[in-house]
Every structure is written in structure tokens, then in C-alpha cells.
Design a protein around this motif. Structure first.
Motif, short mmCIF file in Angstrom:
data_model
loop_
_atom_site.label_atom_id
_atom_site.label_comp_id
_atom_site.label_asym_id
_atom_site.label_seq_id
_atom_site.Cartn_x
_atom_site.Cartn_y
_atom_site.Cartn_z
N TRP A 3 0.87 -1.32 0.37
CA TRP A 3 -0.39 -0.23 -0.31
C TRP A 3 0.63 1.28 0.47
N TYR A 4 1.63 1.17 1.05
CA TYR A 4 2.79 2.30 0.91
C TYR A 4 3.68 2.14 -0.35
N HIS A 5 3.38 1.70 -0.96
CA HIS A 5 4.37 2.18 -2.86
C HIS A 5 3.29 2.47 -3.98
N ILE A 6 2.68 2.18 -3.60
CA ILE A 6 0.83 3.05 -4.27
C ILE A 6 0.56 4.19 -4.21
N LEU A 7 0.77 4.30 -2.65
CA LEU A 7 0.09 6.21 -1.91
C LEU A 7 1.48 7.21 -2.50
N ALA A 8 3.23 6.50 -2.21
CA ALA A 8 4.37 7.09 -3.10
C ALA A 8 3.93 7.34 -4.61
N LEU A 9 4.03 6.07 -4.79
CA LEU A 9 3.58 6.72 -6.40
C LEU A 9 2.61 7.56 -7.04
N VAL A 10 1.02 7.38 -6.56
CA VAL A 10 0.07 8.47 -6.54
C VAL A 10 0.53 10.26 -5.89
N ALA A 11 1.23 10.13 -4.84
CA ALA A 11 2.31 11.22 -4.14
C ALA A 11 2.80 11.77 -5.45
N PHE A 12 3.78 10.63 -6.21
CA PHE A 12 4.92 11.46 -6.63
C PHE A 12 3.96 11.77 -8.24
N ALA A 14 1.29 13.00 -8.23
CA ALA A 14 0.35 14.34 -8.19
C ALA A 14 1.37 15.60 -8.06
N CYS A 15 2.55 15.29 -7.24
CA CYS A 15 3.62 16.37 -6.78
C CYS A 15 3.90 16.63 -8.48
N CYS A 16 4.36 15.70 -9.04
CA CYS A 16 5.24 16.67 -11.25
C CYS A 16 3.47 16.83 -11.26
N GLY A 17 3.36 16.56 -11.18
CA GLY A 17 1.27 17.30 -11.92
C GLY A 17 1.73 18.66 -11.92
N MET A 18 0.98 18.97 -9.94
CA MET A 18 1.31 20.11 -9.81
C MET A 18 2.39 20.73 -10.03
N PHE A 19 3.96 20.72 -10.53
CA PHE A 19 4.52 21.74 -11.18
C PHE A 19 4.83 21.88 -11.78
N LEU A 20 4.15 20.38 -12.57
CA LEU A 20 3.90 21.09 -14.26
C LEU A 20 2.94 22.30 -14.25
N GLY A 21 1.96 22.24 -13.91
CA GLY A 21 0.92 23.30 -13.64
C GLY A 21 1.25 24.28 -13.30
N HIS A 22 2.69 24.71 -12.44
CA HIS A 22 3.18 25.72 -12.05
C HIS A 22 3.41 26.40 -13.35
N LEU A 85 16.70 9.28 -6.39
CA LEU A 85 17.07 8.16 -5.96
C LEU A 85 16.09 8.30 -5.53
N LEU A 86 14.53 8.71 -5.34
CA LEU A 86 13.29 8.40 -5.37
C LEU A 86 12.42 7.98 -6.77
N LEU A 87 13.48 8.58 -7.30
CA LEU A 87 12.72 8.13 -8.57
C LEU A 87 13.00 6.41 -8.96
N TYR A 88 14.52 6.84 -8.69
CA TYR A 88 15.12 5.07 -9.59
C TYR A 88 14.12 4.01 -7.93
N SER A 89 13.43 4.11 -6.69
CA SER A 89 13.20 3.86 -5.80
C SER A 89 11.80 3.39 -6.39
N LEU A 90 10.73 4.27 -6.95
CA LEU A 90 9.65 4.12 -7.16
C LEU A 90 9.30 2.74 -9.36
N ILE A 91 11.03 3.32 -9.32
CA ILE A 91 10.51 2.43 -10.44
C ILE A 91 11.65 0.51 -10.30
#
Lengths: 214, 430
Positions: A3-12, A14-22, A85-91
Motif C-alpha cells: 500500500w505504501y508503494h501505491i501511495l508513494a506513486l500516487v503522491a509522486f 500528483a507532485c509532478c502534476g502540480m509542478f507541471l501546472g506551475h 533516488l526516489l525516482l529510482y526507488s519507485l521504478i
């Protein structure tokens, strides 16, 4: 996948989406429509703003405060490394690649150092009355969360097979990713636009690139 | 203090939601409150109070922006110190943005991020102007310019008398009864402008520039109605008034069919006309516009004037006006002219783009409410001058001249303050 993997992926995402929006918003708004005739080279000014003017010898905020400047640079490098490393860990959730041990220890050591510098920056804000007087919770949360994120990244990279560390890592990553585009940490994007505007401003006027002193 | 009119408050807040370009949004979101800008600010250096740190001045504008324009600011304002625009905040803004900043931009170039602090201070001043909270003395200076065409409200007759007097002085000096200071002449190559302090207090600087024009055999004129190069509308944050003042000058150049507008020795006046004027009016000016310093450099380069720097042998130092050097890019131009005119120049430390403001910038000279602070921060410049060992301080800005004269008196520096035209006129070979 836990579940925490899924949560992290969703957060990642969403975060990228928000920065892309900015980012898209800033690009759409564009540069100032300056009607005054330029007397300098704007492109050269912008280049200067990103490179030369960032050098410590050109900034009082650097050469008068070398320990803080050095701590800041190392701390920011640690943040960028942690994000990679977060990107690496998610992949790696999908591919399950095992990083060679020597890399893990080197990266872990580097992040430990940057964590200590991050902690130093936080302690400075806590103990220096003047700095504290105009700080707000965002300053402590942003600094604290980023430092914590670097620390747990160091632990997770060094000891990837301990489930408890992995879980805490991804949970902290989620917290960090939620705060990242909302708090002052969003300067990771705005910094680059600030330099762009500064280079544009001083470049048009011919102030930057700075002429050699006579 | 009296309550803020809700309609004016909304207009002030609308300024922070401006979407004409990305500059405002960028700078409002960039400051990380590291506080490293503190030592770049004269106010902090002098008084060592946290409220003078440039980041604090940014924060008060950014905190209002956050309160009305960001997610956390709207829903959890305490987390990000998002503040409402109320009487208390506005009063604090007046003190910080009008009373504690010369908008010199020194902190901008030294900011670790690159936040345009002067720009945000100006935006805050615009908000205060919308709410009618400009310090009374500064507003009266703008009012005088709007009503009479010059910020010192000099009557036209008095101005003409002064010019005629200077014309006689010029004729005596160059021993030529045809030497002339033209008024309201059409189709001239040069439309020249003055800081009203010149006809009011320092008329000899007009004669000095007239002597340079005489030596260059220039076709030039002054207008008797709109000769004022200053624009305090830039400092009070009232864009409508700034636009009106800039338009008056622009239209007068067109009326007299001047080919080039020469901005007299005034830092902010040059900045407001050269860099902001076309934006106020919404179009590039249909005539060339340069500063007096650039014009003199042209004369030297083209051989229209000849200088003998051995005529100026005393040790001189240069005060760099922020709006001409750091914010105007004229560092080399100014040095070129002065090295051609003086044989013994010593620089202050720091100088050029790193210079310290004289302390009178940002409209401080016009705001008697903050006189004590202004003279206080001026001690930094006074020490620079004293340490240089120079006997003469040269600066191409009459506002700086005024502040430097006061520093000279207050800190007993024992120096002479001169404009560029005056030192160049001294070195002229006729």
C-alpha cells in the motif's frame, strides 16, 4: 506491491502534476513586455544570471557567509540526489534491481553528510533569534521534512532489505511529496524563473554580464 | 489610523493577482527567508534590526499574496504566515516599504535566489498608493509635478529668470556674447532636461552643461514648461501619476520636435523615463532617449569636445547612482567620461554595480518623515568617502548631490560635491 508503494506513486504523480501546472502557468504568462529599447544583450544577461552571478565571489550572501553557503550547496545537492533516488526507488518497485553494495554505501554516506548540513541549517534558524523572528512554520516544516527525507533515503539506500525502513521511507516520501509543491520548497521551480527574470532585467540594461572593473 | 476603504483594498489586492507576465508570481514565490540578504542592506548594516532585513520587506508583500492567492494561505494561513491586508498590515507596509528602503537593488544582486526585492517593494508601494497611504511629503512632491510641471513648483517666470542669469554667466565665462541657453526652440537636435533642484538651488550646473553644448556646437533647447526629468510617481507607486508625468515630457519633446531627449543628471529620473516611460505609455518612444553622461561620451568619442584632464588634478572619487549604474548599466560609460576629465580618480570600496546607495534614493529625500533614518544610513556612504581620501565626490545625479551635501555637513567630510557636467566643463578646451 504494498500500500505504501501505491501511495508513494500516487503522491509522486500528483507532485509532478502540480509542478507541471506551475511550470505551464509561468510559461503561459511569459516574460514582461518591455517597451523600452534594450541597451544590453538579454541572452548574455540571462546566461550570466545562471552561471557567473551564482559564483560565490559575486554574491555577498555567499562570500560573507561561507559556512552557510557551503552548507546550503551540499544540502541542495543532497535534495536533488534524494529526488533522483526516489525516482529510482519507485521504478525499482517494478524491476527489482539490486544496487551494488559499494554504491549504496557511498550514496548513503553522501546523504548522511548532506543531512547533517540540512540539520545545521535548521539549527541555525532555531537558535538565531534574528532569523527566528521572521521565520514561519513553513520554514521549519520545509527544512525539517527535507532533512528527514534525506536521512531516510540514506538509510533506505544503505539498507534496502529491511522492510521497516522501506515502509518508513515511502511514507516519509509521501509526506515530502505532498508538502513539496505547497511549501517554500516549491522554490525548486521558482528559483530558475527568478534567475531568468533577473538576467532579463540586468541583461537588457547592460548591467550583466558585468564589465571588468577599470 | 483610519479604516481602509474596502473598494481601494480590493484594488490593492488585485495588483497581486496580476497576470500580465510571470515576473510578479515568480518573485512572490521565490524567497526562502534565508536572511543572507541582511548585510547587503544599508538599513540593516546601520541599525542591526531584523525588520530592516530585505527578506522581511519581501515577506510582508508575499504574506498578503499568499493569504489571497495560494492554497495553504487560504486554508492554513498560520502555517505560511499568510496575512490579511488590514490596517495593521498596511501601516507596517508603509514603514517597511516607504520608510526603510531606497530601492537601490543592492540586495537583489546579492540575493542567494535572485528575488527582485526592489520590484516587490515597488509593488507594495503601488498597493499603498491604491489605498491612499503614500507618505504626505512624497505625495506633495508628486502633486507639485502634476500641477505645475515640476516637482518643486518653480514658477515659469522664476525659471526663465534663472536661465537668463545663467546665460549671462556663460557668456562671461566663454567670452562670447552669442553663447546662448535656448528656450522652447523647435526642431533642435537635443531636448535637454533638468532636475528642478538645478534652477532652484544649483543653477551653476545648468551653466556647466550649457558650456558643454556650446563647445560641441550643439543645437539644443530647454522647455520652460516641461523640463523636469524627475518622476516621483515612480516612487510613490501611483502608476497613473507616473504615467501622466512621463507623458507630459514625452509630449513636450514631440511638440517642440526635438530629435533626442537627453535625460539630465538624475538617477531615478533617467530610470523612470528611460526604462519605465515606454511601459507607462504603452509604446516605444518615437525619438532617441539617452542620459547626459552617454551624450558627453559621444561628444568625446566624436571629437566634438576636447578635454584636458590636467585641469582637474584634485583627488576625486565617484559616487555611482544606483539607478544609473546597477539598474542602468552605465558603469563603463561613466568611468570613460570621468577618466577623460580627471587625472586623479580613486574608487570607493565597494563601487560600480556593488556600490552603496547615498541613502537618499527611493524617494527618501522627499520623505521628511524618515529624515533621521536617511541620514543614519548615509553614514555608510560618508565612511566610504572619508576612507577614499578624495577631496571631490562626483556623481551624475542631483538627488545624490543633495544627500551627499547633507552627509558632508552631518559627518564633516570636508569634500566638494560636483556633477559630471561640472567636472567635464572644468576640463573643456574651448
Amino acid at each position: 506491491m504494498d500500500w505504501y508503494h501505491i501511495l508513494a506513486l500516487v503522491a509522486f504523480v500528483a507532485c509532478c502534476g502540480m509542478f507541471l501546472g506551475h511550470f505551464i502557468h509561468l510559461i503561459r504568462l511569459g516574460m514582461p513586455k518591455d517597451k523600452a529599447k534594450a541597451q544590453g544583450k538579454t541572452a548574455a544577461g540571462i546566461r550570466y544570471a545562471y552561471i557567473n552571478s551564482m559564483m560565490p565571489q559575486h554574491k555577498e550572501s555567499a562570500y560573507l557567509h561561507l559556512p552557510t553557503y557551503t552548507a546550503g550547496i551540499i544540502y541542495h545537492l543532497g535534495t536533488f540526489l534524494s529526488l533522483l533516488l526516489l525516482l529510482y526507488s519507485l521504478i525499482n518497485i517494478y524491476i527489482g534491481w539490486a544496487m551494488p553494495e559499494v554504491f549504496r554505501w557511498i550514496i548513503g554516506a553522501c546523504l548522511l553528510i548532506s543531512t547533517l548540513f540540512g540539520l545545521g541549517v535548521l539549527i541555525k534558524r532555531l537558535v538565531k533569534q534574528e532569523l527566528r523572528s521572521f521565520s514561519n512554520p513553513d520554514d521549519y516544516i520545509s527544512n525539517g521534512l527535507t532533512t528527514l527525507f534525506q536521512a531516510i533515503t540514506a538509510l533506505f539506500i544503505t539498507f534496502p532489505h529491511i522492510p521497516a525502513i522501506e515502509m518508513v521511507y515511502f511514507i516519509l516520501a509521501v509526506l515530502f511529496l505532498v508538502w513539496f509543491p505547497l511549501g517554500k520548497t516549491r522554490h525548486i521551480l521558482y528559483f530558475f524563473f527568478a534567475r531568468l527574470h533577473l538576467g532579463y532585467f540586468y541583461g537588457r540594461r547592460g548591467t550583466w554580464p558585468e564589465k571588468s572593473k577599470l | 489610523m483610519k479604516p481602509i476603504d474596502p473598494i481601494k483594498r480590493e484594488k490593492a489586492l488585485a495588483l497581486l493577482a496580476d497576470t500580465s507576465d510571470s515576473k510578479l508570481r515568480t518573485h512572490l514565490n521565490s524567497c526562502v527567508r534565508c536572511g543572507l540578504c541582511a548585510t547587503s542592506c544599508m538599513y540593516y548594516d546601520k541599525f542591526h534590526e531584523a525588520k530592516y532585513i530585505p527578506a522581511v520587506k519581501v515577506d510582508i508583500v508575499a504574506s498578503i499574496y499568499k493569504r489571497y492567492n495560494t492554497f495553504l494561505g487560504k486554508h492554513a494561513p498560520k502555517l505560511v504566515n499568510a496575512r490579511p491586508l488590514n490596517e495593521e498590515t498596511a501601516e507596517e507596509m508603509v514603514d517597511l516599504l516607504f520608510g526603510s528602503c531606497t530601492m537601490c537593488g543592492r540586495c537583489v544582486t546579492h540575493c542567494s535566489i535572485g528575488v527582485d526585492i526592489s520590484y516587490l517593494v515597488h509593488k507594495g508601494r503601488e498597493m499603498l498608493a491604491e489605498m491612499g497611504m503614500v507618505p504626505a511629503s512624497l505625495q506633495s512632491t508628486v502633486d507639485a509635478a502634476v500641477k505645475t510641471g515640476n516637482n518643486m513648483a518653480i514658477p515659469t517666470e522664476e525659471f526663465i529668470d534663472t536661465i537668463e542669469w545663467m546665460e549671462e554667466e556663460l557668456q562671461d565665462e566663454v567670452e562670447d556674447e552669442n553663447a546662448h541657453i535656448p528656450l522652447n526652440e523647435e526642431d533642435c537636435n537635443i531636448f535637454y532636461t533638468l532636475n528642478p533642484r538645478e534652477p532652484k538651488f544649483f543653477p551653476l550646473s545648468i551653466k556647466a552643461m550649457a558650456k558643454i553644448f556650446y563647445a560641441a556646437k550643439e543645437s539644443w533647447t530647454l522647455s520652460t514648461k516641461y523640463y523636469d526629468v524627475t518622476n516621483y510617481g515612480y516612487f510613490n507607486g501611483n502608476t497613473a501619476e507616473a504615467t501622466l508625468i512621463a507623458r507630459n515630457l514625452h509630449d513636450e519633446v514631440l511638440r517642440l520636435k526635438g530629435k533626442r531627449l537627453i535625460l539630465g543628471e538624475c538617477g531615478h529620473g533617467s530610470y523612470a523615463n528611460r526604462w519605465e516611460g515606454p511601459n507607462y505609455l504603452g509604446h516605444p518612444y518615437p525619438f532617441d532617449m539617452i542620459t547626459a553622461v552617454e551624450l558627453i561620451k559621444e561628444y568625446i568619442d566624436s571629437g566634438r569636445i576636447h578635454l584636458d584632464k590636467s585641469l582637474n588634478t584634485e583627488v576625486v572619487t565617484i559616487h555611482d547612482p544606483c539607478n544609473l549604474i546597477r539598474n542602468g548599466g552605465l558603469f563603463k560609460t561613466l568611468r570613460y567620461v570621468l577618466h577623460a576629465s580627471c587625472s586623479n580618480i580613486i574608487e570607493m570600496n565597494p563601487y560600480g554595480n556593488d556600490n552603496y546607495c547615498c541613502g537618499g534614493g527611493g524617494g527618501q529625500l522627499a520623505m521628511s518623515e524618515y529624515n533621521e533614518r536617511r541620514l543614519g544610513i548615509g553614514e555608510i556612504k560618508a565612511n566610504q568617502i572619508r576612507n577614499s581620501g578624495a577631496k571631490i565626490v562626483i556623481t551624475p545625479c542631483h538627488n545624490c548631490v543633495d544627500q551627499l551635501l547633507q552627509l558632508n555637513h552631518t559627518y564633516k567630510l570636508g569634500v566638494r560635491i560636483m556633477t559630471v557636467a561640472e567636472i567635464v566643463a572644468n576640463a573643456l578646451i574651448l
